[in-house]
Write a protein that holds these residues in place. Sequence first.
Motif, mmCIF file in Angstrom:
data_model
loop_
_atom_site.group_PDB
_atom_site.id
_atom_site.type_symbol
_atom_site.label_atom_id
_atom_site.label_comp_id
_atom_site.label_asym_id
_atom_site.label_seq_id
_atom_site.Cartn_x
_atom_site.Cartn_y
_atom_site.Cartn_z
ATOM 1 N N GLY A 136 0.834 -1.200 0.000
ATOM 2 C CA GLY A 136 0.000 0.000 0.000
ATOM 3 C C GLY A 136 0.868 1.249 0.000
ATOM 4 N N TYR A 137 1.989 1.166 0.684
ATOM 5 C CA TYR A 137 2.931 2.293 0.736
ATOM 6 C C TYR A 137 3.361 2.666 -0.682
ATOM 7 C CZ TYR A 137 6.791 5.133 2.524
ATOM 8 O OH TYR A 137 7.638 6.179 2.812
ATOM 9 N N HIS A 161 -0.936 9.636 5.436
ATOM 10 C CA HIS A 161 0.139 8.682 5.704
ATOM 11 C C HIS A 161 1.478 9.137 5.095
ATOM 12 C CE1 HIS A 161 2.140 4.637 5.298
ATOM 13 N NE2 HIS A 161 1.672 4.592 6.538
ATOM 14 N N ASP A 232 -6.989 7.638 -0.156
ATOM 15 C CA ASP A 232 -6.364 6.399 0.325
ATOM 16 C C ASP A 232 -7.253 5.873 1.451
ATOM 17 O OD1 ASP A 232 -4.896 4.453 1.607
ATOM 18 O OD2 ASP A 232 -3.276 5.782 2.247
ATOM 19 N N HIS A 235 -7.603 2.153 5.839
ATOM 20 C CA HIS A 235 -8.221 1.704 7.097
ATOM 21 C C HIS A 235 -9.742 1.628 7.046
ATOM 22 C CE1 HIS A 235 -4.484 1.770 9.385
ATOM 23 N NE2 HIS A 235 -4.164 2.812 8.643
ATOM 24 N N THR A 263 -4.798 -0.787 0.369
ATOM 25 C CA THR A 263 -3.869 -1.870 0.684
ATOM 26 C C THR A 263 -4.617 -3.178 0.891
ATOM 27 O OG1 THR A 263 -2.217 -2.621 2.293
ATOM 28 C CG2 THR A 263 -3.972 -1.250 3.152
ATOM 29 N N SER A 265 -3.243 -5.230 2.999
ATOM 30 C CA SER A 265 -2.568 -5.685 4.220
ATOM 31 C C SER A 265 -3.429 -5.556 5.473
ATOM 32 C CB SER A 265 -1.271 -4.898 4.424
ATOM 33 O OG SER A 265 -1.567 -3.534 4.689
ATOM 34 N N LYS A 266 -4.596 -4.947 5.352
ATOM 35 C CA LYS A 266 -5.376 -4.713 6.576
ATOM 36 C C LYS A 266 -6.606 -5.637 6.567
ATOM 37 C CE LYS A 266 -3.334 -0.127 6.620
ATOM 38 N NZ LYS A 266 -2.090 -0.477 7.273
HETATM 39 N N1 PMP Z 1 -1.992 4.224 3.873
HETATM 40 C C1 PMP Z 1 -2.310 4.304 5.178
HETATM 41 C C2 PMP Z 1 -3.340 5.301 5.613
HETATM 42 C C3 PMP Z 1 -1.679 3.460 6.113
HETATM 43 O O1 PMP Z 1 -1.980 3.551 7.410
HETATM 44 C C4 PMP Z 1 -0.710 2.530 5.656
HETATM 45 C C5 PMP Z 1 0.029 1.570 6.573
HETATM 46 N N2 PMP Z 1 -0.319 1.446 7.814
HETATM 47 C C6 PMP Z 1 -0.415 2.491 4.304
HETATM 48 C C7 PMP Z 1 -1.068 3.344 3.437
HETATM 49 C C8 PMP Z 1 0.615 1.554 3.772
HETATM 50 O O2 PMP Z 1 0.077 0.295 3.564
HETATM 51 P P1 PMP Z 1 0.987 -1.015 3.559
HETATM 52 O O3 PMP Z 1 1.220 -1.367 4.994
HETATM 53 O O4 PMP Z 1 0.210 -2.005 2.816
HETATM 54 O O5 PMP Z 1 2.261 -0.660 2.884
#
Ligand code: PMP
Length: 419
Positions: A136-137, A161, A232, A235, A263, A265-266
Amino acid sequence: MKGIDFEKASFKDFENIPALDAIARAKEFQLFLDHLKNKGHLNYRIESVTGCGPEMDLLLPGKSTPQRCACFVSNDYLGLTQHPGIKTALKDAIDKFGSGAGASPAIGGHFSYHQDLEDRIAKFFKRKSAILYTTGYTANSATLQCLLKKEDMAIVDMAVHASVYEGCQLTNVKTFLHNNMDSLEQALKYAQHNYRTKMVIIDGVYSQDGDLALLDKIAELTHLYGAYLVVDDAHGTGVVGKTGRGAIEEYDLFDKVDIITGTFSKAFAHIGGYVVADTELINFLKYQSKQHLFSTTATPTTLGILKAMDILDEEPIWKDQLWENVNYLKNGLLGMGFDIGTTASAIIPVKIGDIGKTLEAGKLLLDAGVYANPIMYPAVSKKNARVRLNIMATHTKAHLDLVLNAFESVDQKLSISKP
Ligand code: PMP
């Protein structure tokens, strides 16, 4: 050179110290880490010897055997990392496709499971096209880096973020006060005739306060001034909105957001990032975004994400249970008088203010068998330190009562200021 006062310092103070080269800076930072460790305040990178979940066995600093703790640190909001259906999907994926993708997407690393996921995540947000990134980053940083140059301007809610700020390094940036429409309008007026592409960048749900963007008002203002809107919803996806499509569903603004990022990942219990937008823009990214073009694609376990998306729609019980837990904990904390701000998601900040007290609260919670993250500057402003609780569908009432009792005794010891 006058040294840094370790009692008042944060990690940010070591990012760049003009008088110290990289190695000397690392040595100075090591002294700071040792200082935190000696005070019992280095509660980061705590190793768990069991899988992600509402309870984990943690190797706590100074202890030789793992300790079972109730955990409020995970973004696995629906608890799907341990879902048997997803585990089976992952095993089947490896059996069918093997362990890796072998190449970057343009030159042999694009497989049916990538295409299926791109199609599926686009459809999830009622759009036609999507592109995958490995995190996601990167979805944020790479996309913004690719789209915004020195002729352009990013207009950024100050609470977004870190990945957004990184993506804006090649362009002009104007931040506006968090969710503040006057401040946003000022920035839009300033940018309107002075820059080529104007892009307003916000989160759907904010990661430190758990509050929602004022999406309807922001979308209206953004388009009024001829700017594009990027949201984005890392969450909010899976958590907010009637069917878990996030803040965009909550406001029913599917056709008003130009670019959606997020992402896996959540709530989707895996890893990886995505960008959803019009087909031309997605195709542009597929061939111009370097982090996509020159980087190997995700592994076949990507198929687990497709299974998680099925589960989100077919087993609403997880989202329902999550919200039951969120409401129970919120009511408990409010009943004890704590300031939990304006959260409207599965992130609950217990605001403490003072950095020292917040670090001590983190330590006392761990002593009581509760793992939660102290959050402080630079993630939030210096006076806004807090302990952040991330709630999961798979927390039991016993976990929630444990954290409430632990906060009661932390309050007795530290006298946390209340609104
Ligand atoms: N956007 C937000 C608002 C996040 O809080 C985060 C990570 N906590 C990310 C993007 C990045 O996602 P990832 O952990 O999948 O890299």
